[in-house]
Design a protein around this motif. Structure first.
Motif, PDB file in Angstrom:
ATOM      1  N   ALA A  27      58.347  15.400   0.383  1.00 44.22           N
ATOM      2  CA  ALA A  27      59.485  16.070  -0.258  1.00 44.22           C
ATOM      3  C   ALA A  27      60.627  16.250   0.738  1.00 44.22           C
ATOM      4  O   ALA A  27      61.806  16.092   0.386  1.00 44.22           O
ATOM      5  CB  ALA A  27      59.058  17.423  -0.828  1.00 44.22           C
ATOM      6  N   ALA A  38      67.967  21.133  -2.230  1.00 40.58           N
ATOM      7  CA  ALA A  38      66.854  21.599  -3.066  1.00 40.58           C
ATOM      8  C   ALA A  38      65.545  20.916  -2.650  1.00 40.58           C
ATOM      9  O   ALA A  38      64.495  21.573  -2.560  1.00 40.58           O
ATOM     10  CB  ALA A  38      67.153  21.315  -4.539  1.00 40.58           C
ATOM     11  N   TRP A  39      65.589  19.608  -2.393  1.00 37.60           N
ATOM     12  CA  TRP A  39      64.382  18.900  -1.956  1.00 37.60           C
ATOM     13  C   TRP A  39      63.939  19.361  -0.574  1.00 37.60           C
ATOM     14  O   TRP A  39      62.738  19.479  -0.297  1.00 37.60           O
ATOM     15  CB  TRP A  39      64.606  17.388  -1.940  1.00 37.60           C
ATOM     16  CG  TRP A  39      64.408  16.765  -3.292  1.00 37.60           C
ATOM     17  CD1 TRP A  39      65.379  16.401  -4.173  1.00 37.60           C
ATOM     18  CD2 TRP A  39      63.161  16.439  -3.915  1.00 37.60           C
ATOM     19  NE1 TRP A  39      64.825  15.865  -5.304  1.00 37.60           N
ATOM     20  CE2 TRP A  39      63.456  15.876  -5.169  1.00 37.60           C
ATOM     21  CE3 TRP A  39      61.834  16.564  -3.536  1.00 37.60           C
ATOM     22  CZ2 TRP A  39      62.465  15.444  -6.043  1.00 37.60           C
ATOM     23  CZ3 TRP A  39      60.847  16.136  -4.406  1.00 37.60           C
ATOM     24  CH2 TRP A  39      61.165  15.585  -5.642  1.00 37.60           C
ATOM     25  N   LEU A  42      62.306  22.724  -1.025  1.00 45.00           N
ATOM     26  CA  LEU A  42      60.993  22.529  -1.631  1.00 45.00           C
ATOM     27  C   LEU A  42      59.992  22.007  -0.604  1.00 45.00           C
ATOM     28  O   LEU A  42      58.849  22.472  -0.528  1.00 45.00           O
ATOM     29  CB  LEU A  42      61.087  21.559  -2.813  1.00 45.00           C
ATOM     30  CG  LEU A  42      59.768  21.216  -3.505  1.00 45.00           C
ATOM     31  CD1 LEU A  42      59.186  22.454  -4.179  1.00 45.00           C
ATOM     32  CD2 LEU A  42      59.972  20.093  -4.498  1.00 45.00           C
ATOM     33  N   ILE A  46      56.536  23.875   0.630  1.00 42.66           N
ATOM     34  CA  ILE A  46      55.226  23.231   0.506  1.00 42.66           C
ATOM     35  C   ILE A  46      54.519  23.164   1.861  1.00 42.66           C
ATOM     36  O   ILE A  46      53.318  23.436   1.958  1.00 42.66           O
ATOM     37  CB  ILE A  46      55.358  21.832  -0.130  1.00 42.66           C
ATOM     38  CG1 ILE A  46      55.814  21.963  -1.584  1.00 42.66           C
ATOM     39  CG2 ILE A  46      54.036  21.074  -0.054  1.00 42.66           C
ATOM     40  CD1 ILE A  46      56.152  20.637  -2.244  1.00 42.66           C
TER      41      ILE A  46
END
Length: 123
Positions: A27, A38-39, A42, A46
């Protein structure tokens, strides 16, 4: 029976954390390639989740302590019998309040055979 003669530390905690961290870094890679905040966010969440899941599984006995283990504890699904007490020198166990601590005496006695002179700062 293992195909190799050494304990390489293959544990449920290690492989689970590795799998989650791999998804997180993928990601992050997508976030870098697409310039997407946003990625990236994220991916970082994670990867942090992988750290917490691995730590939790280690504390639950699905990890391994540092150093060699007995041969009967080599299989991946073998649980660590020392996890509840904490491993000596393990940062994760110390952070959870489980680390074994050395007993340090409260008072240190010094033999009084010769006087000790301390230099002052004024000299």
């Amino acid at each position: 029976m293992s195909a190799h003669q050494y304990d390489h530390g293959h544990t449920v905690a290690g492989w689970t954390g590795f799998g989650i961290a791999t998804v997180g870094t993928a990601a992050l890679g997508v976030g870098v390639c697409t310039v997407s905040g946003a990625w990236l966010a994220l991916g970082f969440v994670i990867v942090a989740g992988a750290l917490l899941v691995t730590w939790t599984l280690h504390l639950a006995g699905w990890g391994k302590p540092s150093g060699r283990r007995p041969r009967e504890e080599w299989p991946m699904r073998a649980r660590d019998s020392q996890a509840r007490q904490g491993h000596a020198g393990c940062l994760g166990c110390r952070l959870a309040g489980r680390g074994r601590r050395e007993v340090v005496p409260d008072v240190v006695t010094v033999p009084a055979s010769e006087p000790v002179l301390l230099a002052s700062a004024a000299e």
